[in-house]
Design an enzyme around this catalytic site. Structure first.
Site, mmCIF file in Angstrom:
data_model
loop_
_atom_site.group_PDB
_atom_site.id
_atom_site.type_symbol
_atom_site.label_atom_id
_atom_site.label_comp_id
_atom_site.label_asym_id
_atom_site.label_seq_id
_atom_site.Cartn_x
_atom_site.Cartn_y
_atom_site.Cartn_z
ATOM 1 N N ARG A 6 19.937 14.139 -10.773
ATOM 2 C CA ARG A 6 21.211 14.849 -10.650
ATOM 3 C C ARG A 6 22.347 14.058 -11.285
ATOM 4 O O ARG A 6 22.720 12.985 -10.815
ATOM 5 C CB ARG A 6 21.491 15.139 -9.167
ATOM 6 C CG ARG A 6 20.590 16.230 -8.602
ATOM 7 C CD ARG A 6 20.558 16.255 -7.097
ATOM 8 N NE ARG A 6 19.839 15.101 -6.548
ATOM 9 C CZ ARG A 6 19.352 15.053 -5.294
ATOM 10 N NH1 ARG A 6 19.515 16.090 -4.496
ATOM 11 N NH2 ARG A 6 18.723 13.987 -4.874
ATOM 12 N N VAL A 62 11.331 11.924 -13.124
ATOM 13 C CA VAL A 62 10.171 11.081 -13.432
ATOM 14 C C VAL A 62 8.864 11.849 -13.319
ATOM 15 O O VAL A 62 7.839 11.420 -13.875
ATOM 16 C CB VAL A 62 10.125 9.833 -12.529
ATOM 17 C CG1 VAL A 62 11.409 9.031 -12.657
ATOM 18 C CG2 VAL A 62 9.837 10.189 -11.084
ATOM 19 N N ASN A 117 11.513 2.918 -8.142
ATOM 20 C CA ASN A 117 11.850 3.337 -6.786
ATOM 21 C C ASN A 117 11.626 4.821 -6.539
ATOM 22 O O ASN A 117 11.324 5.218 -5.416
ATOM 23 C CB ASN A 117 13.315 2.973 -6.491
ATOM 24 C CG ASN A 117 13.830 3.651 -5.235
ATOM 25 O OD1 ASN A 117 13.441 3.298 -4.130
ATOM 26 N ND2 ASN A 117 14.692 4.643 -5.412
ATOM 27 N N SER A 177 4.189 1.318 0.033
ATOM 28 C CA SER A 177 4.401 1.681 1.435
ATOM 29 C C SER A 177 3.305 1.042 2.269
ATOM 30 O O SER A 177 2.182 0.819 1.780
ATOM 31 C CB SER A 177 4.363 3.201 1.623
ATOM 32 O OG SER A 177 4.345 3.550 3.003
ATOM 33 N N TYR A 179 0.105 11.278 0.237
ATOM 34 C CA TYR A 179 1.180 10.286 0.114
ATOM 35 C C TYR A 179 0.618 8.872 0.237
ATOM 36 O O TYR A 179 0.909 7.992 -0.579
ATOM 37 C CB TYR A 179 2.260 10.522 1.172
ATOM 38 C CG TYR A 179 3.383 9.518 1.079
ATOM 39 C CD1 TYR A 179 4.284 9.586 0.031
ATOM 40 C CD2 TYR A 179 3.505 8.489 2.006
ATOM 41 C CE1 TYR A 179 5.302 8.645 -0.093
ATOM 42 C CE2 TYR A 179 4.517 7.554 1.898
ATOM 43 C CZ TYR A 179 5.416 7.635 0.850
ATOM 44 O OH TYR A 179 6.410 6.698 0.730
ATOM 45 N N LYS A 229 0.381 5.723 -2.632
ATOM 46 C CA LYS A 229 0.909 4.373 -2.420
ATOM 47 C C LYS A 229 -0.197 3.324 -2.475
ATOM 48 O O LYS A 229 0.064 2.167 -2.831
ATOM 49 C CB LYS A 229 1.664 4.308 -1.089
ATOM 50 C CG LYS A 229 2.938 5.152 -1.081
ATOM 51 C CD LYS A 229 3.871 4.785 -2.233
ATOM 52 C CE LYS A 229 5.164 5.565 -2.219
ATOM 53 N NZ LYS A 229 6.078 5.174 -3.315
ATOM 54 N N PRO A 246 7.505 -0.896 2.223
ATOM 55 C CA PRO A 246 8.264 -0.700 3.467
ATOM 56 C C PRO A 246 7.470 0.066 4.521
ATOM 57 O O PRO A 246 6.573 0.856 4.213
ATOM 58 C CB PRO A 246 9.475 0.129 3.016
ATOM 59 C CG PRO A 246 9.457 0.112 1.519
ATOM 60 C CD PRO A 246 8.028 -0.078 1.136
ATOM 61 N N THR A 301 16.991 9.007 5.677
ATOM 62 C CA THR A 301 17.416 9.065 4.289
ATOM 63 C C THR A 301 17.057 10.438 3.739
ATOM 64 O O THR A 301 16.409 11.247 4.403
ATOM 65 C CB THR A 301 16.706 7.990 3.436
ATOM 66 O OG1 THR A 301 15.285 8.247 3.462
ATOM 67 C CG2 THR A 301 16.977 6.591 3.973
ATOM 68 N N PHE A 306 14.893 10.967 1.561
ATOM 69 C CA PHE A 306 13.432 10.985 1.499
ATOM 70 C C PHE A 306 12.849 11.578 2.781
ATOM 71 O O PHE A 306 11.961 12.426 2.756
ATOM 72 C CB PHE A 306 12.899 9.566 1.290
ATOM 73 C CG PHE A 306 11.405 9.451 1.350
ATOM 74 C CD1 PHE A 306 10.637 9.573 0.205
ATOM 75 C CD2 PHE A 306 10.755 9.231 2.559
ATOM 76 C CE1 PHE A 306 9.251 9.485 0.259
ATOM 77 C CE2 PHE A 306 9.378 9.134 2.629
ATOM 78 C CZ PHE A 306 8.625 9.265 1.470
#
Length: 254
Positions: free
Chosen positions: A36, A59, A85, A138, A151, A155, A181, A187, A189
Site C-alpha cells: 500500500r 511479494v 519480514n 516462527s 502456516y 515457517k 517469534p 497486530t 497480522f
C-alpha cells in the site's frame, strides 16, 4: 564504514515498521517495501529522511517482485541487510476444514516471496563480499500444533532455507539469520489470521503479556549489528507467558 542500506519487506505495519524505525534511528539508508503506497508514504514522512526509497510491491507476485528489486536505483540497489519480514497467516481452521485458496496465498507470500527477494539481492551481496539476509520464521516452524498445518510448514521452510543458505554462502562474507517469534501482540497480522474477528483476537491475548513488534525488531537489530565475523544462525523468542505443551492425546470411549 559506509552507510548501510537496509531493505525491509512488509514495512508499513507491525514488526516491519518497528524494524524500519530502528534502522532509521541508526542512520541507515532504507528501502521500504509494502503493498500500500499510502502507508509507505506515511511511514517515510514520519521518518523524515531524504535517504528512503519506497517500493510498492506484493511479494506474493514473486516474479514481479524480483524484477522490481533488480531495478532499484543507485545507491539503494546495493542492499547490505535484507529483512524478509512480509508474511501472512490466513485462517485458524483445522486442515480438514481449510480451503486451498488460503493455503496458496500463504505459500506464495511466505515462501515464494521470500525466495524471490533473496534470489534477486543475493548475487550482489556475494559480489561485494558482505551482506546479511534476515528471515522471519516462527516457533511453529519447529514446534507443531493444531490449526497451523500450512502456516507452520511455510515457517519450517524458512528455517531450513536459512540454514542451507548459510552452507552455500560459506566463505562469501554474507550472513544469514532466522528470527523465530512466538506470540506477538495484536497486530494487523493477527487480525488477518482471525478473519477480522476481534473477539477472537482479544481472547488470544487475555490474561497474558505477548511480545511486541519492537521486541522482534530489537532482536533483528542485535543480530545485524554483531561484528562481521559473527553469524547468529537462529534467534527464537517467546513471551514468558508462552511455553511448550505435552503431546496431545485423543481419549476414546470404551
Amino acid at each position: 564504514m559506509d552507510k548501510q542500506t537496509v531493505l525491509v519487506t512488509g514495512a508499513t505495519a507491525g514488526v516491519g515498521a518497528a524494524v524500519a524505525r530502528r534502522f532509521a534511528a541508526r542512520g541507515a539508508r532504507l528501502v521500504l517495501v509494502a503493498r500500500r503506497g499510502d502507508r509507505l508514504d506515511a511511514l517515510a514522512a514520519e521518518l523524515g529522511r531524504d535517504d528512503i526509497h519506497t517500493l510498492v510491491a506484493d511479494v506474493s507476485d514473486a516474479e514481479a517482485f524480483a524484477e522490481a528489486l533488480k531495478a532499484l536505483p543507485a545507491p539503494f540497489d546495493a542492499v547490505d541487510v535484507l529483512v524478509n519480514n512480509a508474511g501472512i497467516g490466513v485462517g485458524r481452521d483445522l486442515a480438514q476444514d481449510s480451503n486451498l485458496a488460503d493455503w496458496s496465498v500463504m505459500v506464495r507470500t511466505n515462501i515464494d516471496g521470500l525466495i524471490a527477494g533473496t534470489g534477486a539481492l543475493l548475487p550482489g551481496m556475494v559480489a561485494r563480499g558482505r551482506g546479511h539476509v534476515i528471515n522471519i520464521g516462527s516457533v511453529v516452524g519447529e514446534w507443531p500444533g493444531p490449526r497451523n498445518a500450512i502456516y507452520g510448514a511455510t515457517k519450517a521452510f524458512v528455517r531450513q532455507f536459512s540454514l542451507c543458505l548459510r552452507a552455500d554462502l560459506l566463505g562469501t562474507g554474507v550472513r544469514v539469520t532466522d528470527v523465530e517469534p512466538g506470540i506477538i501482540g495484536a497486530t494487523e497480522f493477527t487480525t488477518v489470521r482471525f478473519g477480522g474477528d476481534m473477539d477472537q483476537v482479544r481472547a488470544m491475548y487475555e490474561g497474558m503479556t505477548p511480545l511486541g513488534p519492537d521486541d522482534i525488531a530489537d532482536a533483528i537489530e542485535w543480530a545485524a549489528t554483531r561484528p562481521a565475523h559473527v553469524n547468529v544462525n537462529i534467534v527464537q523468542i517467546m513471551p514468558v507467558d508462552q511455553a511448550f505443551a505435552a503431546p496431545a492425546v485423543a481419549r476414546r470411549g470404551g
